[in-house]
Every structure is written in structure tokens, then in C-alpha cells.
Design an enzyme around this catalytic site. Structure first.
Site: not given
Ligand code: SD4
Length: 331
Positions: A90, A192, A210, A220, A243-244
Site C-alpha cells: 500500500s 497508507t 501511499t 485518481r 488513513t482510509g
Molecule cells: C487514499 N488515504 O489514497 C489513501 C489510502 C489509505 O489506508 O490511506 N489507505 O485514499
């Protein structure tokens, strides 16, 4: 081990190892009652990072800062450990590609003066965080993207590398077979790294890097390289990182929100919770969307909060470097 199962098993154990003030904040948090900040004896150095890879990032950063190193150097070196790890799917090398097979990386960095740098949709470079730092230090800009970011990196001595590992290529090919041509923003598969540190001089810096949402649409960009969304640091107040599912973080300018809430007197724990509540109170279907924030204030108080169970983060203070299970909105 499945991350949710891990949390069920270790919430109590993990909570037991954190500093007392954080422990109280972690466990006593309620979704409506504010908790006053602690007395705030400054703890330095300190490092807080998202997910399991945060342990190694913390370790490297703490070592540097314990020898008197600067927060900015420590946080860059910290997240580089995740970028260089080809088993980590990731971040950086080995990151999962977009739905067309391109590994595209996003990163941002902020120093103790509020200087910031970012790159987005950067391909072929193992350490986007270092490119982000150079954008901050060597250009009049804050963010470079795509071809321009790559050109800048190559001009500054970075090597072109094929970032798509066999493991990630295989997953991508499997995913294509399923025929659902959609990005996959689920709870378990994106990790991330975001890291905030305080050095012995009491200065803060932060970094976030990330490969973004796996199998995202080509082009994107998520929250991680967006200053204020994936990362924000104000040396007088504190820092936060996310994160997320970046789309949810971007529309609430999440990390900036966390820092502003701390500026207005919330503890890091309360601020993270309130930022998640903004998202939770939206009309969006959040069944499969994880978001987690971590934060630290100038006094070294820390917090973390997520939408769903399963988000854990690493906290290093003194000789300890431990995982903590974040409290979550959904149980
Ligand atoms: C994203 N926030 O590209 C990042 C991905 C991520 O844990 O944090 N994953 O949306």
C-alpha cells in the site's frame, strides 16, 4: 491475521502499554462528552504512525531524534522504511496498481515552520516522500504531479524503478478477472503510512505516503498528498494524519480539522473523534469505508479514532514502541 480479529484480541493488551494519559483518553472516550486535556508534560522525542508498519517507522525516527536529529529528517526516514518494503502493498515499491496496472504514488511532508511539499500521481520512484521534500525545499511550489513530478525527481538524481511487484501484479490480474471494474475501497486492504514526530527541541514534522486506493481509476489522487486532508502540522498546536478512504477525508479536510480542533482546546483523542463524527454524520454509505485519524499535540498527548474497528497505530515514547487499537465509531 485478519485485522478485525486482531483488534478483538488485543485491544486490552495494547491499551495497557500506552502512556497513562493516552490510555485514559483511549478508553474513557465517549461520543458526546468532551474530555479535558491532560496536564501536558512534554514528552520528547515522540513518534506516532499509522498501522503496523508504523512500528518500524517509529523505531527509525526515534533513533535519529534520540541522537538529536531534526523532526523533518526523522519523519522522512521513518516513512521511507514502508516505501522501500516491497512486501508492503500500500506504499511505495510493491504498492497495488490502479485498474490499468499503473503504480501511482502520492506523498506529502510538512516541517516545523509550516513549509510543505507534495507529489501526486508519481510513477516509477521508490521514495515519493523524498521528492515531496525536495518540492518543498527546492521549488517555489507545494505540489507537483504526474509527468512533471517524475521529471523533477529524475532531474534531482532519483532512479526510475519498476514498482509493480509480482504479488501486486497477481492481485491486480485476479481482480480484473472478477470483472467488477470499480475501485476497491474496502476496510482491510489499504494501509497508507502517516507519521507525526516531535523531536527533542520540541519541533513537529509530519509525512504521509501511499499508493492509494487499490485498483483506483487511472488519474485518481487521494487525500494523502493534499495538505490539510491527509496531513497537517502546526508547530504551535500539533499534527494529524489520515488513513482510509481519501474521498471521505478530502471532503472534510480531515487533518486540518483535527489540528484546528486541538487549537480550540480539544485533546488529540477528542479531535480525532470529532473529525470522524463529521464523516459518520454524512449521508454516505459507510459500510465498506474505513477512515482513521491519529494526532499528537504540542505537549505530546496523542489520540487515534476510526470509523470502523480494525484501525491500529504505533506510538513510540521513550523506550516503548507499541501498537494501539483505535477506538471506533462503529462497534
Ligand atoms: C487514499 N488515504 O489514497 C489513501 C489510502 C489509505 O489506508 O490511506 N489507505 O485514499
Amino acid at each position: 491475521m485478519n485485522r478485525r480479529k486482531f483488534i478483538t484480541k488485543t485491544t486490552i493488551a495494547a491499551s495497557g502499554v500506552v502512556a497513562a494519559s493516552s490510555f485514559l483518553q483511549q478508553t474513557a472516550i465517549s461520543q458526546s462528552v468532551p474530555i479535558p486535556s491532560g496536564s501536558g508534560a512534554a514528552v520528547r522525542p515522540l513518534s506516532i504512525s499509522t498501522w503496523w508498519h508504523g512500528l518500524e517507522a517509529n523505531r527509525v525516527a526515534m533513533e535519529m531524534m534520540q541522537r538529536g536529529g531534526r523532526a523533518l529528517d526523522a519523519v522522512e526516514a521513518g516513512v521511507k522504511t514502508a516505501e522501500a518494503d516491497d512486501k508492503n502493498q500500500s506504499v511505495g515499491l510493491g504498492g497495488r496498481p490502479d485498474r490499468d496496472g499503473n503504480v501511482t504514488l502520492d506523498a506529502s511532508i510538512i516541517d516545523e515552520q509550516g513549509n510543505c511539499g507534495a507529489v501526486a500521481y508519481l510513477q516509477h520512484i521508490v521514495h515519493p516522500i523524498s521528492v515531496a521534500r525536495l518540492v518543498m525545499e527546492k521549488t517555489p511550489h507545494v505540489m507537483l504531479v504526474g509527468e512533471g513530478a517524475l521529471q523533477f525527481a529524475l532531474e534531482n538524481g532519483f532512479q526510475k524503478t519498476d514498482l509493480l511487484t509480482d504479488a501486486s501484479r497477481k492481485e491486480w490480474e485476479e481482480w480484473k478477472k472478477e470483472g467488477k471494474y470499480q475501485p476497491v475501497p474496502n476496510i482491510e486492504n489499504h494501509d497508507t503510512i502517516g507519521q507525526i514526530v516531535i523531536d527533542t527541541a520540541g519541533n513537529l514534522s509530519g509525512a504521509c505516503t501511499t499508493s492509494g486506493m487499490p485498483f483506483k481509476m487511472n488519474g485518481r489522487v487521494g487525500d494523502s498528498p493534499i495538505i490539510g486532508a491527509g496531513l497537517y502540522v502546526d508547530n504551535e498546536v500539533g499534527g494529524a494524519t489520515a488513513t482510509g478512504l481519501g474521498e471521505l477525508v478530502m471532503r472534510t479536510v480531515g487533518s486540518f480539522l483535527v489540528v484546528e480542533l486541538m487549537r480550540n482546546g480539544r485533546s488529540p483523542q477528542q479531535a480525532c473523534q470529532e473529525a470522524v463524527m463529521r464523516i459518520a454524520n454524512s449521508k454516505i454509505d459507510l459500510t465498506d469505508a474505513q477512515v482513521g485519524f491519529i494526532a499528537v499535540n504540542k505537549n505530546g498527548e496523542t489520540g487515534g479514532y476510526s470509523l470502523h474497528p480494525g484501525f491500529d497505530y504505533a506510538l513510540a515514547i521513550g523506550d516503548e514502541n507499541k501498537m494501539i487499537a483505535a477506538v471506533s465509531f462503529f462497534k
